[in-house]
Scaffold this motif. Structure first.
Motif, PDB file in Angstrom:
ATOM      1  N   SER A 259       1.035  -1.105   0.141  1.00 32.76           N
ATOM      2  CA  SER A 259      -0.019  -0.504   0.137  1.00 32.76           C
ATOM      3  C   SER A 259       0.968   1.073   0.324  1.00 32.76           C
ATOM      4  N   LEU A 260       1.942   1.237   0.833  1.00 40.88           N
ATOM      5  CA  LEU A 260       2.408   2.188   0.757  1.00 40.88           C
ATOM      6  C   LEU A 260       3.813   3.084  -0.753  1.00 40.88           C
ATOM      7  N   LYS A 261       4.038   2.024  -1.547  1.00 37.81           N
ATOM      8  CA  LYS A 261       4.311   2.211  -2.554  1.00 37.81           C
ATOM      9  C   LYS A 261       2.850   2.673  -3.688  1.00 37.81           C
ATOM     10  N   TYR A 262       1.640   2.196  -3.813  1.00 44.90           N
ATOM     11  CA  TYR A 262       1.062   2.555  -4.832  1.00 44.90           C
ATOM     12  C   TYR A 262       0.095   3.984  -3.534  1.00 44.90           C
ATOM     13  N   PHE A 263       0.784   4.596  -2.353  1.00 44.61           N
ATOM     14  CA  PHE A 263       0.311   5.841  -2.318  1.00 44.61           C
ATOM     15  C   PHE A 263       1.671   6.021  -3.043  1.00 44.61           C
ATOM     16  N   LEU A 264       2.706   6.480  -3.083  1.00 45.44           N
ATOM     17  CA  LEU A 264       3.677   7.022  -3.284  1.00 45.44           C
ATOM     18  C   LEU A 264       3.404   7.161  -5.409  1.00 45.44           C
ATOM     19  N   SER A 265       3.176   6.348  -5.748  1.00 47.30           N
ATOM     20  CA  SER A 265       2.581   6.240  -7.232  1.00 47.30           C
ATOM     21  C   SER A 265       1.932   6.966  -6.844  1.00 47.30           C
ATOM     22  N   GLU A 266       0.491   7.096  -6.253  1.00 48.77           N
ATOM     23  CA  GLU A 266      -0.333   8.158  -6.224  1.00 48.77           C
ATOM     24  C   GLU A 266      -0.334   9.894  -5.970  1.00 48.77           C
ATOM     25  N   PHE A 267       1.430   9.728  -5.111  1.00 53.90           N
ATOM     26  CA  PHE A 267       1.458  10.853  -5.207  1.00 53.90           C
ATOM     27  C   PHE A 267       2.040  11.696  -5.558  1.00 53.90           C
ATOM     28  N   ARG A 268       2.554  10.804  -7.053  1.00 47.93           N
ATOM     29  CA  ARG A 268       3.115  11.782  -8.170  1.00 47.93           C
ATOM     30  C   ARG A 268       1.707  12.460  -8.716  1.00 47.93           C
ATOM     31  N   HIS A 269       0.359  12.179  -9.381  1.00 44.66           N
ATOM     32  CA  HIS A 269      -0.405  13.544  -9.449  1.00 44.66           C
ATOM     33  C   HIS A 269      -1.230  13.376  -8.530  1.00 44.66           C
ATOM     34  N   ASN A 270      -1.573  13.632  -7.335  1.00 48.30           N
ATOM     35  CA  ASN A 270      -2.519  14.094  -6.336  1.00 48.30           C
ATOM     36  C   ASN A 270      -1.959  14.962  -5.546  1.00 48.30           C
ATOM     37  N   GLU A 271      -2.748  15.682  -4.517  1.00 49.30           N
ATOM     38  CA  GLU A 271      -2.092  15.672  -3.282  1.00 49.30           C
ATOM     39  C   GLU A 271      -2.290  15.384  -2.440  1.00 49.30           C
ATOM     40  N   VAL A 272      -1.360  15.336  -1.417  1.00 52.32           N
ATOM     41  CA  VAL A 272      -1.339  14.521   0.258  1.00 52.32           C
ATOM     42  C   VAL A 272      -3.293  14.283   0.532  1.00 52.32           C
ATOM     43  N   GLN A 273      -3.907  15.013   0.407  1.00 51.51           N
ATOM     44  CA  GLN A 273      -5.237  14.957   1.462  1.00 51.51           C
ATOM     45  C   GLN A 273      -6.099  13.847   0.192  1.00 51.51           C
ATOM     46  N   SER A 274      -5.631  14.176  -1.254  1.00 49.90           N
ATOM     47  CA  SER A 274      -6.266  13.055  -1.764  1.00 49.90           C
ATOM     48  C   SER A 274      -5.811  11.575  -1.645  1.00 49.90           C
ATOM     49  N   VAL A 275      -4.644  11.272  -1.114  1.00 53.79           N
ATOM     50  CA  VAL A 275      -4.026   9.821  -1.115  1.00 53.79           C
ATOM     51  C   VAL A 275      -4.070   9.893   0.301  1.00 53.79           C
ATOM     52  N   PHE A 276      -4.605  10.731   1.357  1.00 56.75           N
ATOM     53  CA  PHE A 276      -5.083   9.784   2.311  1.00 56.75           C
ATOM     54  C   PHE A 276      -6.403   9.573   2.229  1.00 56.75           C
TER      55      PHE A 276
ATOM     56  N   SER B 192      -4.408  32.258   9.731  1.00 57.85           N
ATOM     57  CA  SER B 192      -4.104  33.509  11.471  1.00 57.85           C
ATOM     58  C   SER B 192      -3.531  32.971  12.095  1.00 57.85           C
ATOM     59  N   LYS B 193      -3.591  31.773  12.825  1.00 59.71           N
ATOM     60  CA  LYS B 193      -2.833  30.568  13.574  1.00 59.71           C
ATOM     61  C   LYS B 193      -1.803  30.658  13.674  1.00 59.71           C
ATOM     62  N   SER B 194      -1.498  29.700  11.410  1.00 58.32           N
ATOM     63  CA  SER B 194      -0.279  29.096  11.615  1.00 58.32           C
ATOM     64  C   SER B 194       1.025  30.730  11.020  1.00 58.32           C
ATOM     65  N   GLY B 195       0.212  31.217   9.961  1.00 56.61           N
ATOM     66  CA  GLY B 195       1.027  32.390   9.137  1.00 56.61           C
ATOM     67  C   GLY B 195       0.708  31.482   8.083  1.00 56.61           C
ATOM     68  N   LEU B 196       0.790  30.329   7.476  1.00 55.46           N
ATOM     69  CA  LEU B 196       1.419  30.010   6.133  1.00 55.46           C
ATOM     70  C   LEU B 196      -0.055  29.521   5.437  1.00 55.46           C
ATOM     71  N   LYS B 197      -0.596  29.153   4.747  1.00 51.76           N
ATOM     72  CA  LYS B 197      -1.286  28.993   4.150  1.00 51.76           C
ATOM     73  C   LYS B 197      -2.325  28.073   4.413  1.00 51.76           C
ATOM     74  N   LEU B 198      -3.867  28.157   4.153  1.00 52.33           N
ATOM     75  CA  LEU B 198      -4.736  27.947   4.762  1.00 52.33           C
ATOM     76  C   LEU B 198      -5.010  26.639   4.255  1.00 52.33           C
ATOM     77  N   ASP B 199      -5.270  25.668   5.249  1.00 55.08           N
ATOM     78  CA  ASP B 199      -5.748  23.888   4.394  1.00 55.08           C
ATOM     79  C   ASP B 199      -7.013  23.978   4.120  1.00 55.08           C
ATOM     80  N   PRO B 200      -7.042  23.523   2.715  1.00 54.10           N
ATOM     81  CA  PRO B 200      -8.866  23.219   2.042  1.00 54.10           C
ATOM     82  C   PRO B 200      -9.723  23.093   3.364  1.00 54.10           C
ATOM     83  N   VAL B 201      -9.037  21.804   4.479  1.00 53.04           N
ATOM     84  CA  VAL B 201      -9.988  21.219   5.774  1.00 53.04           C
ATOM     85  C   VAL B 201     -10.587  22.164   6.141  1.00 53.04           C
TER      86      VAL B 201
END
Length: 376
Positions: free
Chosen positions: A35-52, A288-297
């Motif tokens: 499954s880890l290898k599969y997730f890595l293959s999906e990560f090549r063309h998907n965002e982390v949120q989608s892979v999760f 406003s909490k982290s100062g980083l980009k806002l998460d889609p969630v």
């Protein structure tokens, strides 16, 4: 028993600081490497949120195999149908208990089985001929089709596109701080008027915006401005056309309200005597909490919270639902109606260019509501 975990700071495929990448562990805390290898293959063309999300489905699948005392190599068409029915019959208290969720899980599982076969890990498990235990159809676009993907309840098709008046109501139930009010309203407008998904909104960068002067000229000339999206579903860049007023409103936010968050986090970094600990991101919308980009969630949650507050106050009914992806639903339906009113043939294909839908079939949820007389 399997456990689903996620990374807090990993380096994967050249990407540093990856947070939320999934790992499936067995009861002895050994990593499930297939499954880890599969997730890595999906990560090549998907965002982390989608892979999760895919990992949640695969974790569910592996857990069911363990309950049934089966290995992946032992499953077939009958087992898949039984598994699909089991997902559908789960107690109503489980949030996943919907026809739509069952079809999503089976789509992920079959794609995973197909990948296992192509990688030579499970021979003759899943393929396009009778030689395989699980038989799939491969479309001209290279996508897999299988009978278990069908959403018999068609919940998704029954969703009503949010009306403009409903969307305006929830704006009043967002954050209270002035800069956060502007951020909330503007992000909603990017969904409503440009058809962007939450992750596309959250990944918009300042350098992607046309200049203020260009927006002013576009308004005078009554034309739209192109904005190239570099981070989309499937990571395929696409260009959307946006009206000048939205661009001007975004520049106003960047110049007047965004600095509130940036300056606060610079101040905090200075207090820690480590000014290098905070570097201003290039994304437009910041947390406003982290100062980083806002998460889609976070964006989706804030819209849902505002909708629930509007219902509690009596300003909306539960049936007048507004949700994050519903903003894109509204945009697509409105665009279809506009082209219909102009007598344009094949309006769907024109709208597909703006929304980035891969086929007419994927626009199915928007087809019926375009004819609703109450849609404004």
């Amino acid at each position: 028993m399997t456990y689903l975990r996620k990374t807090s700071n990993a380096k994967l495929l050249g990407h540093s600081g990856v947070k939320g990448f999934p790992l499936i562990l067995w009861s002895d805390y050994q990593v499930d490497f297939n499954s880890l290898k599969y997730f890595l293959s999906e990560f090549r063309h998907n965002e982390v949120q989608s892979v999760f999300t895919y990992a949640r489905h695969i974790n569910d699948f592996l857990s069911q195999l363990e309950v049934d005392g089966k290995a992946v190599s032992e499953i077939d068409e009958d087992w898949l149908r039984t598994y699909r029915d089991e997902v559908r019959k789960r107690p109503e208290s489980e949030k996943e208990n919907t026809e739509n969720y069952a079809s999503q899980v089976l789509r992920t599982v079959v794609n995973y089985c197909y990948w296992l076969t192509n990688e030579g890990i499970e021979s003759y498990l899943c393929g396009p001929s009778k030689l395989y235990k699980i038989q799939v159809v491969i479309t001209d676009r290279g996508k897999l089709m299988h009978s278990t993907f069908k959403n018999e309840d068609k919940d998704k098709q029954k969703q009503q596109a949010p009306r403009s008046s409903w969307i305006e109501v929830i704006k009043a139930f967002g954050p209270k701080r002035a800069d956060l009010v502007k951020r909330f309203e503007l992000m909603i407008d990017w969904g409503v008027h440009a058809g962007l998904r939450p992750k596309e909104i959250c990944n918009l960068k300042i350098e992607q915006l046309p200049l203020r002067e260009s927006a002013e000229r576009a308004i005078v000339d009554e034309r739209l401005l192109p904005v190239k999206l570099t981070l989309t579903k499937g990571r395929k860049p696409r260009t959307v056309r946006v009206y000048g007023g939205l661009i001007l409103a975004t520049w106003d936010y960047i110049e007047l309200y965004r600095p509130v968050v940036v300056n606060e986090h610079k101040r905090l970094a200075k207090m820690k005597k480590d000014q290098s600990s905070y570097g201003e991101p290039t994304e437009i919308f910041l947390s406003s909490k982290s100062g980083l980009k806002l998460d889609p969630v976070s964006l989706s949650t804030s819209i849902r919270t505002a909708f629930k507050a509007a219902v509690s106050s009596g300003k909306l009914t539960p049936a007048e639902r507004v949700w994050a992806h519903g903003l894109r639903h509204h945009f697509t339906t409105r665009e279809l109606k506009i082209w219909d009113d102009k007598g344009q043939k094949n309006a769907e294909r024109l709208v597909m260019q703006q929304t980035g839908h891969s086929s007419i079939d994927t626009m199915e949820p928007y087809m019926s509501d375009r004819y609703s007389e109450d849609f404004e």
